[in-house]
Design an enzyme around this catalytic site. Structure first.
Site, PDB file in Angstrom:
ATOM      1  N   GLU A   1      70.009 -64.721  51.754  1.00 38.03           N
ATOM      2  CA  GLU A   1      68.877 -63.793  51.730  1.00 38.03           C
ATOM      3  C   GLU A   1      67.731 -64.508  51.034  1.00 38.03           C
ATOM      4  O   GLU A   1      67.934 -65.183  50.018  1.00 38.03           O
ATOM      5  CB  GLU A   1      69.229 -62.510  50.972  1.00 38.03           C
ATOM      6  CG  GLU A   1      68.051 -61.560  50.798  1.00 38.03           C
ATOM      7  CD  GLU A   1      68.414 -60.315  49.980  1.00 38.03           C
ATOM      8  OE1 GLU A   1      69.590 -59.897  50.029  1.00 38.03           O
ATOM      9  OE2 GLU A   1      67.535 -59.792  49.278  1.00 38.03           O
TER      10      GLU A   1
ATOM     11  N   GLU B   1      59.265 -59.525  45.475  1.00 36.94           N
ATOM     12  CA  GLU B   1      59.690 -58.204  45.030  1.00 36.94           C
ATOM     13  C   GLU B   1      58.867 -57.833  43.808  1.00 36.94           C
ATOM     14  O   GLU B   1      58.565 -58.692  42.971  1.00 36.94           O
ATOM     15  CB  GLU B   1      61.162 -58.193  44.642  1.00 36.94           C
ATOM     16  CG  GLU B   1      62.126 -58.392  45.783  1.00 36.94           C
ATOM     17  CD  GLU B   1      63.561 -58.346  45.292  1.00 36.94           C
ATOM     18  OE1 GLU B   1      64.238 -57.347  45.576  1.00 36.94           O
ATOM     19  OE2 GLU B   1      63.994 -59.291  44.613  1.00 36.94           O
TER      20      GLU B   1
END
Length: 280
Positions: A158, A163
């Site tokens: 991933e 974020e």
């Protein structure tokens, strides 16, 4: 990482837990010249200039149980949660007790992805976006493998391009997840902290430059992190980051990564995306 409460099935939302960045090392990197634009041919883009989301490029997730991680939102394809407006993709988290398939949750939001519509192995991905502040608001720009060649999460990898925890709106995180199937997985990454203001104040360009054996993270064209070491069970480096990945954009509410909203959190909260551009 998302773990079903009723099974061992796992879906994902770019979960990461990082140690504080070394500020002196980070400053040295930020003072360096911008990363080389190794990839210059535009192969895929969306400028969000139409009146609705281009379904040839994006799909919208509908999920009555949110995204795992004890998150509180329901994902819908309603205009209230996902729309194109004034030249931007708008992903909006709301406190409106929305329902999907007979399931009602206190919060609603949106998540879109390019799987089977935009899938890439190596390249430069640029996303110009403004992301929302607020306790318990979790914005993410991230990538997952289109085909899980090396196994379930996180053995096939991933890539978290960006974020942000809404209660820390001047800090964004860039992270890789890899190693083996959960819970034998691991991660590595760093953070970028604005000297003044927050990422909710204005648009910024969040990027990765992904080469064989190397991934750089950039903010507004300035590199702040490079990773060249990772692994996965049963395959040699540069696996798992040697396969096609696709892009996801979403805003989550609450969860064990950042905690729940409180009385200071105003709704609705929006991620606005000006463009997505992919170069190879």
């Amino acid at each position: 990482m998302r773990i079903s409460a009723n099974s061992l099935s796992i879906t994902l939302l770019g979960c990461c837990c990082l140690l504080p960045a070394n500020s002196s090392a980070q400053e040295a990197v930020l003072d360096a010249k911008p990363a080389s634009l190794t990839y210059s041919q535009l192969v895929w883009s969306d400028e969000f200039e139409g009146e609705e989301l281009d379904r040839s490029k994006w799909s919208i997730e509908v999920n009555a149980f949110g995204g795992g991680n004890q998150e509180l939102q329901i994902y819908t394809d309603r205009q209230e949660n996902v729309r194109v407006e004034d030249g931007n993709l708008v992903i909006e988290a709301r406190n409106d007790k929305a329902a999907v398939s007979g399931t009602e949750r206190e919060y609603s939001s949106g998540r879109v992805r390019t799987k089977k519509r935009g899938d890439w192995k190596y390249g430069r991905i640029d996303v110009r976006a403004k992301v929302p502040a607020g306790k318990g608001i979790w914005s993410a720009i991230w990538m997952l493998p289109t085909d899980e060649k090396y196994g379930g999460w996180a053995a096939s990898g991933e890539i978290d391009i960006m974020e942000m925890r809404g209660q820390d709106p001047n800090i964004v995180l860039g992270t890789l997840h890899y190693g083996d199937n959960w819970p034998r997985n691991t991660h590595s990454g760093d953070q970028y902290k604005l000297e003044a203001g927050s990422f909710a104040d204005d648009f910024h360009v969040f990027s990765i430059v992904w080469k064989p054996g190397q991934i750089d993270w950039l903010i507004d064209g300035k590199r702040y992190q490079t990773q060249t070491k990772w692994s996965t069970a049963g395959a040699d480096f540069p696996a798992p980051f040697d396969q096609e990945f696709h892009l996801l954009l979403n805003v989550a509410v609450g969860g064990n990564f950042l905690g729940s909203p409180d009385a200071t959190t105003e709704f609705p909260r929006q991620m606005q995306v000006d463009y997505v551009r992919v170069y190879q």
